[in-house]
Design an enzyme around this catalytic site. Structure first.
Site, PDB file in Angstrom:
ATOM      1  N   HIS A 211      -3.573 -25.946  19.324  1.00  0.00           N
ATOM      2  CA  HIS A 211      -2.601 -26.310  18.290  1.00  0.00           C
ATOM      3  C   HIS A 211      -3.326 -27.118  17.224  1.00  0.00           C
ATOM      4  O   HIS A 211      -2.977 -28.265  16.929  1.00  0.00           O
ATOM      5  CB  HIS A 211      -1.435 -27.089  18.893  1.00  0.00           C
ATOM      6  CG  HIS A 211      -0.463 -26.224  19.633  1.00  0.00           C
ATOM      7  ND1 HIS A 211       0.501 -25.469  18.984  1.00  0.00           N
ATOM      8  CD2 HIS A 211      -0.327 -25.960  20.945  1.00  0.00           C
ATOM      9  CE1 HIS A 211       1.189 -24.797  19.885  1.00  0.00           C
ATOM     10  NE2 HIS A 211       0.703 -25.060  21.082  1.00  0.00           N
ATOM     11  N   HIS A 232      -4.362 -21.352  24.875  1.00  0.00           N
ATOM     12  CA  HIS A 232      -4.011 -20.009  24.378  1.00  0.00           C
ATOM     13  C   HIS A 232      -4.832 -19.582  23.149  1.00  0.00           C
ATOM     14  O   HIS A 232      -4.389 -19.645  22.018  1.00  0.00           O
ATOM     15  CB  HIS A 232      -2.514 -19.838  24.141  1.00  0.00           C
ATOM     16  CG  HIS A 232      -1.796 -20.963  23.463  1.00  0.00           C
ATOM     17  ND1 HIS A 232      -2.206 -21.543  22.288  1.00  0.00           N
ATOM     18  CD2 HIS A 232      -0.647 -21.596  23.813  1.00  0.00           C
ATOM     19  CE1 HIS A 232      -1.349 -22.479  21.934  1.00  0.00           C
ATOM     20  NE2 HIS A 232      -0.397 -22.532  22.855  1.00  0.00           N
ATOM     21  N   ASP A 269       0.398 -10.734  27.408  1.00  0.00           N
ATOM     22  CA  ASP A 269       1.757 -10.242  27.665  1.00  0.00           C
ATOM     23  C   ASP A 269       2.136  -9.044  26.810  1.00  0.00           C
ATOM     24  O   ASP A 269       3.275  -8.579  26.847  1.00  0.00           O
ATOM     25  CB  ASP A 269       2.775 -11.367  27.448  1.00  0.00           C
ATOM     26  CG  ASP A 269       2.807 -11.856  26.001  1.00  0.00           C
ATOM     27  OD1 ASP A 269       1.901 -11.509  25.224  1.00  0.00           O
ATOM     28  OD2 ASP A 269       3.753 -12.601  25.648  1.00  0.00           O
ATOM     29  N   GLY A 270       1.179  -8.540  26.016  1.00  0.00           N
ATOM     30  CA  GLY A 270       1.470  -7.416  25.140  1.00  0.00           C
ATOM     31  C   GLY A 270       2.151  -7.820  23.852  1.00  0.00           C
ATOM     32  O   GLY A 270       2.464  -6.964  23.020  1.00  0.00           O
ATOM     33  N   ASP A 294       2.360 -18.947  29.519  1.00  0.00           N
ATOM     34  CA  ASP A 294       3.036 -19.730  28.485  1.00  0.00           C
ATOM     35  C   ASP A 294       4.529 -19.394  28.501  1.00  0.00           C
ATOM     36  O   ASP A 294       5.204 -19.414  27.475  1.00  0.00           O
ATOM     37  CB  ASP A 294       2.436 -19.451  27.097  1.00  0.00           C
ATOM     38  CG  ASP A 294       2.790 -20.538  26.082  1.00  0.00           C
ATOM     39  OD1 ASP A 294       3.155 -21.651  26.509  1.00  0.00           O
ATOM     40  OD2 ASP A 294       2.722 -20.268  24.869  1.00  0.00           O
TER      41      ASP A 294
END
Length: 415
Positions: A211, A232, A269-270, A294
């Site tokens: 972030h 992430h 997750d696509g 997440d």
């Protein structure tokens, strides 16, 4: 779910046969031996004790892999770990139970950017605990914020974002007691980051950068100071640029200490990460890959509008977004789905995909002697999967705690 057997009696020796075992970075045919919740060496049992198994389990040629570890999970099945309007301890237990069917045997409940009073109410309720038939184990809290960048806040409430101008003491004022923290995400460009990172590492808290608007140089400095994870990757950070690759460039940085592995989370997750980006990360730095979900409270729930932390999100199809915006607000994917998607999209094969959700997060947290592996002496937390990497049964401490409907295991009492 099929009925589960009772917990093995103390000293009971279990032999799992007719299976494929993931060990030493390969899958091969062998037997797995378990006693008192640990993986044991059969040769020592045979030669030192002269005994055979008490119970033999036929695994139907399944793959046995270490249980999954999710280090970034915001909630599921209606529970939000950042919502102080309900019993968090009960919510953690509810999620822990649900995770068993996804192959997750340990996790880090994640609390996002919140007001100080919320942290002080929530954090004491989230205790570290071992897994059992009641649910996956809690390895510690992932504190994601509030010491992050407003420009890369994602769905974090901007009014709660702050900095640690007074150094580590600001963390103590913000969180209160946070002895149960395992992981802390911060923006490395904030002033006094070096002091904060070093004090966190000294206390056994893994520091992650994310972030963030950080340049590569700022990310490198943070890693040299002790940060060891990227939250992430590709999401909520400046994108790769050929003049300054920013935090993404850490994957190929020559300033990373040679005796350290830099890990990074990927939401496979696509939705959150394009297949080409997954392939780039895999090919550039496979040893650092950590698959995360997440996931938010809507995982396991139907489409609709839900509260996430201090804000509202709407679920449509496979996507969660902040109400009235096009900002992604976490995922609703299960970790077993992320593993299958990653294996298929990258072509990396079953071994790396499974290790990215088990061994690598354990290594990142410094617990790979105990979790994320089927080595002798490790905790007997493992899952049975078919060749399509679908979870068929979950074991914690050698006890079967979940089994897929229609899937059967033959157990034979030998003595």
């Amino acid at each position: 779910m099929s009925s589960l057997p009772p917990k093995p009696a103390p000293g009971c020796l279990l032999q799992f046969r007719n299976c494929q075992i993931l060990r030493d970075h390969k899958i091969y045919r062998d037997h797995l031996w378990v006693r008192n919740g640990k993986i044991v060496d059969p040769e020592k049992i045979f030669f030192d004790e002269g005994i055979t198994a008490d119970v033999q389990i036929d695994c139907n040629n399944c793959i046995i892999a270490p249980g999954f570890i999710d280090t970034q999970l915001n909630g599921a099945v209606g529970v939000d770990f950042s919502d102080d309007h309900s019993s968090i301890s009960e919510g953690v237990q509810k999620v822990a139970k649900h995770l068993l069917e996804t192959g997750v045997t340990s996790f880090c409940p994640t609390v996002i950017t919140s007001p100080p009073e919320v942290y002080k109410k929530i954090l004491p309720q989230i205790k570290k605990c071992p897994g059992s038939a009641e649910g996956a184990g809690v390895l510690g809290i992932h504190l994601e914020g509030p010491f992050i960048s407003c420009e890369k806040k994602g769905m974090h409430p901007e009014e709660c974002i702050t900095s640690y101008d007074n150094g580590f003491s600001d963390l103590e004022k913000m969180y209160g007691s946070f002895d149960n923290a395992a992981l802390l995400t911060l923006a490395p460009e904030l002033p006094r980051t070096e002091e904060v990172i070093k004090e966190c590492v000294k206390r056994g808290i893994v520091v992650s950068v994310g972030h963030s608007m950080a340049k590569l140089e700022q990310g490198e400095a943070a890693v040299c100071q002790g940060a060891s994870f990227i939250t992430h990757l590709f999401n909520a950070m400046l994108p790769f640029h050929h003049r300054d690759p920013h935090l993404v460039g850490l994957l190929t940085s020559e300033r990373i200490p040679k005796d350290r592995t830099l890990f990074f989370g990927l939401i496979s997750d696509g939705i959150h990460t394009h297949p080409a980006a997954l392939r780039i990360a895999h090919r550039v730095h496979p040893d650092g890959l950590v698959l995360i979900t997440d996931a938010i409270r809507a995982m396991g729930l139907p489409e609709g509008k839900y509260t996430f932390g201090q804000q509202d999100v709407v679920i449509k199809g496979k996507t969660a977004m902040l109400v009235g915006t096009d900002t992604l607000a976490g995922s609703i994917a299960r970790l077993d789905l992320c593993v299958r998607h990653f294996a298929k999209t990258t072509g990396c094969g079953a071994v790396l995909a499974l290790e990215a959700a088990s061994l690598h997060p354990a290594q990142m947290l410094g617990i790979s002697h105990q979790k994320g592996t089927l080595d002798i002496g490790a905790d007997a937390d493992f899952i049975l999967l078919n060749d399509s990497l679908e979870v068929k049964a979950t074991y914690i401490a050698g006890q079967r705690v979940w089994q897929s409907s229609g899937f059967t295991l033959k157990e034979t009492l030998l003595r």
